[in-house]
Design an enzyme around this catalytic site. Structure first.
Site, PDB file in Angstrom:
ATOM      1  N   GLU A 274     182.250  23.069  21.980  1.00  0.00           N
ATOM      2  CA  GLU A 274     181.098  23.500  22.981  1.00  0.00           C
ATOM      3  C   GLU A 274     179.877  24.058  22.325  1.00  0.00           C
ATOM      4  O   GLU A 274     180.093  24.500  21.428  1.00  0.00           O
ATOM      5  CB  GLU A 274     181.914  24.836  23.833  1.00  0.00           C
ATOM      6  CG  GLU A 274     183.173  24.217  24.747  1.00  0.00           C
ATOM      7  CD  GLU A 274     183.734  25.256  25.637  1.00  0.00           C
ATOM      8  OE1 GLU A 274     183.364  26.541  25.397  1.00  0.00           O
ATOM      9  OE2 GLU A 274     184.701  24.956  26.203  1.00  0.00           O
ATOM     10  N   HIS A 297     182.396  25.940  30.799  1.00  0.00           N
ATOM     11  CA  HIS A 297     183.341  26.923  30.663  1.00  0.00           C
ATOM     12  C   HIS A 297     183.062  28.279  31.451  1.00  0.00           C
ATOM     13  O   HIS A 297     182.768  29.559  31.029  1.00  0.00           O
ATOM     14  CB  HIS A 297     183.276  27.283  29.083  1.00  0.00           C
ATOM     15  CG  HIS A 297     184.535  28.056  28.690  1.00  0.00           C
ATOM     16  ND1 HIS A 297     184.734  27.920  27.362  1.00  0.00           N
ATOM     17  CD2 HIS A 297     185.214  28.919  29.256  1.00  0.00           C
ATOM     18  CE1 HIS A 297     185.903  28.372  27.235  1.00  0.00           C
ATOM     19  NE2 HIS A 297     186.194  29.163  28.288  1.00  0.00           N
TER      20      HIS A 297
END
Length: 414
Positions: A274, A297
């Site tokens: 990420e 997220h």
């Protein structure tokens, strides 16, 4: 444990405590800690290992979310660090054993954003079943496609929950209230809520349900939990959600099963890799696929959840600093002792071997220190003792306790 770690931490006045909060932790957390008199520094993004080591010089309290990794190397270079707060559910970004071995208490928020994740899961299940992504994209492109083709109610559909913990069990209750039939699998023996039915294996669940959603932690043993074999076992045209950890899923295998039509849609909130900060480019095998919801997220990122997490974790950090409380810590024994206002409090983290309590009390007795209250807890290789005493310890008494071979960290709190 590193040999140069000072086992006896000098008593800190509130104004001497330095706190570093990273990753946009809710302002309520910083405000609470400042109200206790602590020096609080906040930074917006996550830090890599080298930058974190540099930033932790002289810092006693670290607050992070999921983007910062607290490794053994980081802990080796942070001798002043007393406690780490994970302002989120998971703690897999922290080396919990290394922290315990160095006398660093860890705290997290196991319940605070449960509802936020559950509501996102429910919303995405409905969106995928109705193919709302495709509908809204068509409308933005100026296409009027009024059709029920491929659009379904979730009532009567079978939901499979992998991981029946705080989130999975609450999702179970809400999904059942919406008319879904709930099945779940968990490696632990978890009591079914409502009419939910437990499956003996993941394979049984996959072959039974219409929607699969993952709610398990990110421990190394769970890496690669879902790959080509698991997707192939799912019922044709089933839906898939991962709102837990990115390392669980082979995203290329998921893409292939969506492109083949075997999986009718997916919602993914977490990814193996990420971006570190806002605005960084995002790459994934799942970009550009039909009926796939990708979110950055944000499963637990509602204002309500982040505010509650900020308050909850900062409260745990303060309770540990001020009272030695380790209630709900994922890496130390859980101990609480009522506040003792007439005297002083000593906290002692040690290697869990027989005779430590006796050795502590022998030292106190030899130095004519009266014990007003005491509690001991152990967790694996670590033991923890809170002792209330009737007077401030002399330097030679502290030195004697710190020199016990089992001592990991020693603090006098007041």
């Amino acid at each position: 444990m590193t040999t140069d770690l000072p086992v006896t931490t000098p008593r800190l006045d509130d104004g001497d405590v330095r706190v570093l909060l990273l990753e946009n932790i809710h302002p309520d957390g910083a405000d609470f800690l400042r109200a206790q008199g602590y020096q609080v520094e906040t930074r917006k993004g996550a830090l890599g290992e080298d930058d974190l080591i540099e930033a932790l010089a002289g810092v006693h309290v670290l607050g992070i979310r999921s983007g910062t990794n607290v490794t053994e190397r980081v802990l080796d270079h942070a001798p002043d660090l007393l406690t780490v707060g994970a302002f989120c559910i998971g703690t897999n970004q922290i080396d919990l054993k290394a922290a315990a071995d160095r006398g660093v208490a860890v705290f997290n928020a196991p319940y605070s954003n449960t509802r936020s994740v559950v509501e996102l899961a429910i919303g995405e299940i409905i969106s995928l079943a109705r193919r709302l992504n495709e509908k809204t994209n068509d409308m933005h492109a100026g296409v009027w496609n009024k059709s029920a083709q491929g659009s379904h109610e979730i009532r009567g559909r079978k939901l499979g929950i992998v991981g029946y913990g705080n989130i999975g069990s609450q999702l179970s209750v809400i999904a059942e209230a919406l008319g879904m039939q709930v099945f779940y699998f968990d490696v632990a023996d978890k009591l079914a809520l409502g009419n939910a039915r437990r499956c003996a294996t993941i394979d049984e669940l996959l072959e039974t349900v219409d929607v699969v959603t993952l709610h398990v932690d990110g421990r190394p043993g769970n890496a690669g939990l879902f790959g080509a074999e698991q997707f192939a076992r799912m019922k044709p045209r089933a839906l898939f959600l991962n709102l837990s950890r990115g390392i669980l899923v082979d995203t290329l295998a998921l893409r292939q099963h969506i492109e083949s039509g075997h999986i009718a849609g997916a919602a993914v909130d977490v990814f193996p890799v990420e971006p570190k900060k806002q605005g960084d480019p995002f790459e994934s095998d799942l970009r550009g696929l039909p009926n796939v919801i990708l979110t950055p997220h944000v499963g637990g990122s509602t204002m309500e959840a982040q505010q509650d997490i900020g308050r909850f974790v900062s409260g745990k950090l303060h309770s540990y600093l001020a009272e030695g409380s380790t209630d709900l810590s994922p890496n130390l024994p859980h101990l609480q002792l009522p506040s003792y206002h007439q005297g002083h409090r000593l906290v002692h983290i040690h290697h869990n071997v027989p005779g430590v309590l006796s050795a502590i009390n022998s030292v106190l007795g030899e130095h004519e220190v009266n014990i007003a209250g005491q509690t001991l807890g152990t967790r694996g290789e670590i033991g923890y003792v809170i002792t209330d005493i009737d007077k401030e310890l002399a330097p030679q008494t502290l030195s004697a306790l710190g020199n016990l071979p089992e001592t990991v960290r020693l603090r006098q709190l007041s």
